[in-house]
Design a protein around this motif. Structure first.
Motif, short mmCIF file in Angstrom:
data_model
loop_
_atom_site.label_atom_id
_atom_site.label_comp_id
_atom_site.label_asym_id
_atom_site.label_seq_id
_atom_site.Cartn_x
_atom_site.Cartn_y
_atom_site.Cartn_z
N LEU A 101 0.76 -1.32 -0.11
CA LEU A 101 -0.27 -0.05 0.04
C LEU A 101 0.80 1.26 -0.14
O LEU A 101 0.76 2.11 -0.77
N THR A 104 2.64 1.84 -3.29
CA THR A 104 1.59 2.08 -4.50
C THR A 104 1.08 3.82 -4.27
O THR A 104 1.42 4.32 -5.33
N ILE A 105 1.10 3.89 -2.95
CA ILE A 105 0.75 5.37 -2.92
C ILE A 105 1.95 6.24 -3.21
O ILE A 105 1.84 7.36 -3.83
N LEU A 125 -2.79 12.39 4.86
CA LEU A 125 -2.02 10.71 5.06
C LEU A 125 -1.30 10.99 6.34
O LEU A 125 -1.34 9.96 7.06
N GLU A 126 -0.51 11.90 6.64
CA GLU A 126 0.27 11.95 8.00
C GLU A 126 -0.59 12.23 9.16
O GLU A 126 -0.20 11.59 10.07
N LEU A 128 -3.05 10.18 9.38
CA LEU A 128 -3.16 8.92 9.59
C LEU A 128 -2.05 8.30 10.45
O LEU A 128 -2.42 7.40 11.47
N LEU A 169 -1.61 -0.65 8.56
CA LEU A 169 -2.31 0.48 8.15
C LEU A 169 -1.85 1.91 8.63
O LEU A 169 -1.67 2.99 8.20
N VAL A 172 1.53 2.94 7.01
CA VAL A 172 1.55 3.32 5.67
C VAL A 172 2.05 4.60 5.25
O VAL A 172 2.77 4.68 4.60
#
Lengths: 307, 312
Positions: A101, A104-105, A125-126, A128, A169, A172
């Motif tokens: 993941l 890919t991102i 995203l950060e 997360l 997760l 990621v």
């Protein structure tokens, strides 16, 4: 000092005062810098000091080969293997999620996404990665496990699978952010050379950019591994706290970190064997992290591309 | 493709290949988008789920009640007061030391092995698992320094934990100040400290603030090190008030008091089998998550503002 600068002709005393003051300030700043060094030394010292007391009771051979870890039971066994197995299992599950993941991102953001999308998505995203881990633990226990139980009815309420998935997760953003920086550091002319040969964006990304950024990607994965190995609250909440020598992620098991939490929750007297055992466990945790970092460092060195 | 093959015979194959490759490109864009959106969606689901599970517990009483055996009457008073006090200690310790260390490394440190050792240490500390800081604190602060399971011990632990974050953010900010500014000040006869204090630091305020907020947002959610030093999860009293009615109006007795913090309170509720406590956990988690996201959002905003405002 602004007034004194504008005044012409400073007295000797004022000059000396400024020099002395600068010296004193520098010493203070250096002392602050040394706090980092002392922290590292203190960590190593405390772990070694308390562990040495532990290893006076427990032969190193038992510690490394015994397959049971029950320091708090009447029939005490001190084999670290079950805890190491739990730690490695959750880490592997986490990596199986985070590496594909995250990469890919990173490829998407670095090679495909328009500037605006990248600038918007990166900070989100950060976030997360900023969610408190205890919240992720709640998520694993009350949402992911019941969800998995739809497909695997035999899955116990505590299991390493859901803990590992959630840790994956969680890391990621770390993986994707560091990988993306590495890919963006690959010079543009390499991409242009590839495009000129008729390669598409994806071909360029996979065959030019990714190999070119390999050392950075390795660093990103190592960072992810360190996070996963040291992650505590998710496993303590969702994987159970029972030491269990297994590599089957569907089973409940304790990791090194979960054991430390479990002991700390009880009220162990200072200096008891249980108290010392968490420092021995912490030492092993540090060693595992260190081993992965050494591997990462040598990978980075070996595949470093000089532009 | 060898030279003696007539081009027109390959044309179809070439085009088919081209179409296929371009197709793959599009497929990857879609996969990339899906993966990215899935991660963002999970963040949203997480938040919505917490708020939904915790919704029945959101009320004024939840903030003003102590923990209780009765789930419906339990609240987070001790937890949020504890979190506030611990964060105060952490900020007061970590920010000055972190900023000073960053100034030393950027403005003062000579390029030698000694500086390299400090730099490597800062990098390595950022990678040390948080629970190891807990062990350090347990051995050092709690027993060697005899601070006990107190607010001071917890605040110091978290201060060490976020020190690398503050240092790295401050260094980045200092590094982005152009050298021309330093040279102009030196040219007017300023000493190194005057240059730093009057010119470099004011321009780095944004970075320092960002580092501080990011560090504290990390510290506020840290559970493991605080559990390790042995914080209690059932506290039905408040630490001594820092404000006094008579002279000197301020007291530091609270530093030695036992405490609990938000993440520990949440962990305690999560680990109870009773379903009623799960919604307490969700409510506490929603508040905690909300605070973290707010702090991170603030950091992003400050970074954005300062980047926009400053034009060298």
């Amino acid at each position: 000092m602004n007034q004194s600068i504008s005044r012409p002709g400073l007295s000797q005393n004022a000059l000396r005062y400024r020099k002395v003051r600068d010296r004193i300030v520098e010493v203070f700043l250096l002392a602050a810098g040394l706090v980092a060094v002392f922290t590292t030394l203190a960590i190593v010292a405390i772990l070694l000091y308390e562990s040495s007391a532990f290893f006076e009771h427990v032969p190193l051979k038992d510690f490394l080969t015994d397959t049971m870890w029950t320091p708090l039971f009447a029939d005490a066994h001190y084999g670290i293997l079950p805890l190491v197995a739990g730690t490695l299992t959750t880490t592997i599950v986490a990596l199986l999620v985070a590496v594909p993941l995250g990469t890919t991102i990173a490829i998407y953001l670095s090679e495909f996404a328009p500037h605006k999308v990248r600038e918007t998505v990166k900070p989100i995203l950060e976030l997360l990665g900023a969610v408190p881990t205890v919240v992720y633990g709640y998520f694993a226990l009350t949402m992911v496990t019941p969800f998995l139980q739809i497909f695997m009815p035999d899955l116990p309420g505590f299991n390493m699978l859901s803990a590992g998935l959630v840790i994956g997760l969680m890391i990621v953003p770390y993986v994707s952010s560091v990988s993306e920086d590495a890919m963006r550091a690959v010079p543009r002319y390499m991409r242009e050379g590839s495009y000129a040969m008729g390669a598409t964006r994806l071909q360029t990304a996979l065959r030019v950019v990714v190999p070119g950024a390999f050392s950075g990607l390795a660093a990103a994965f190592i960072l992810g591994i360190s996070r996963a190995v040291g992650e505590t609250m998710v496993v303590a909440i969702a994987a159970g706290m029972q030491p269990n020598l297994t590599f089957d992620p569907r089973e409940p098991a304790a990791t090194i970190t979960a054991y430390i939490v479990q002991v700390s929750l009880g009220d162990l007297p200072h200096g008891s064997i249980g108290y010392q055992s968490i420092f021995a466990a912490g030492l092993v945790l540090m060693l595992i992290t260190l081993i992965f970092n050494v591997i990462g460092f040598s990978l980075t060195r070996r595949f470093r591309e000089a532009y | 493709m060898s030279a003696n093959v007539a081009p027109y015979r390959n044309f179809e194959a070439l085009r088919a290949g081209l179409i296929r490759r371009k197709m793959m490109d599009k497929v990857f864009v879609i996969i990339g988008l899906i993966v990215m959106l899935a991660c963002l969606a999970i963040l949203a689901i997480l938040f919505i789920d917490l708020v939904r599970d915790g919704a029945p517990r959101f009320s004024w009483d939840f903030f003003t009640n102590f923990a209780s055996r009765n789930a419906a009457r339990a609240g987070i008073l001790a937890a949020w007061v504890g979190t506030t006090l611990v964060m105060t200690v952490t900020a007061v310790c970590a920010v000055p030391v972190g900023v000073a260390a960053a100034i030393y490394l950027e403005e003062y440190a000579p390029k030698n092995w000694f500086t390299a050792v400090i730099e490597i240490n800062v990098t390595n500390l950022a990678g040390v698992p948080s629970i190891v800081y807990g062990l350090l604190a347990l051995g050092l602060f709690v027993y060697q320094f005899d601070l006990g399971q107190s607010i001071a011990a917890a605040g110091l632990t978290l201060a060490l934990l976020i020190l690398p974050i503050v240092i790295v953010a401050t260094r980045e900010a200092i590094r982005s100040v152009p050298n021309a500014i330093r040279e102009a000040a030196y040219g007017l006869g300023a000493t190194r400290w005057e240059v730093t204090k009057d010119h470099v630091l004011p321009y780095s305020t944004g970075g320092v603030l960002t580092g501080m907020i990011l560090g504290l947002s990390r510290a506020i959610g840290e559970t493991a090190p605080i559990i390790t030093i042995g914080a209690l999860s059932f506290i039905a009293f408040l630490p001594e008030s820092p404000f006094k009615g008579e002279f000197p109006f301020i007291s530091f007795a609270w530093l030695n008091d036992p405490f609990t913090v938000m993440p520990i309170q949440m962990f305690n509720w999560v680990s109870r089998p009773d379903q009623a406590f799960q919604s307490n956990a969700a409510a506490a988690g929603a508040i905690l998550l909300g605070m973290t996201l707010l702090m991170n959002g603030m950091a992003i905003w400050i970074r954005y503002r300062f980047r926009k405002k400053i034009n060298w």
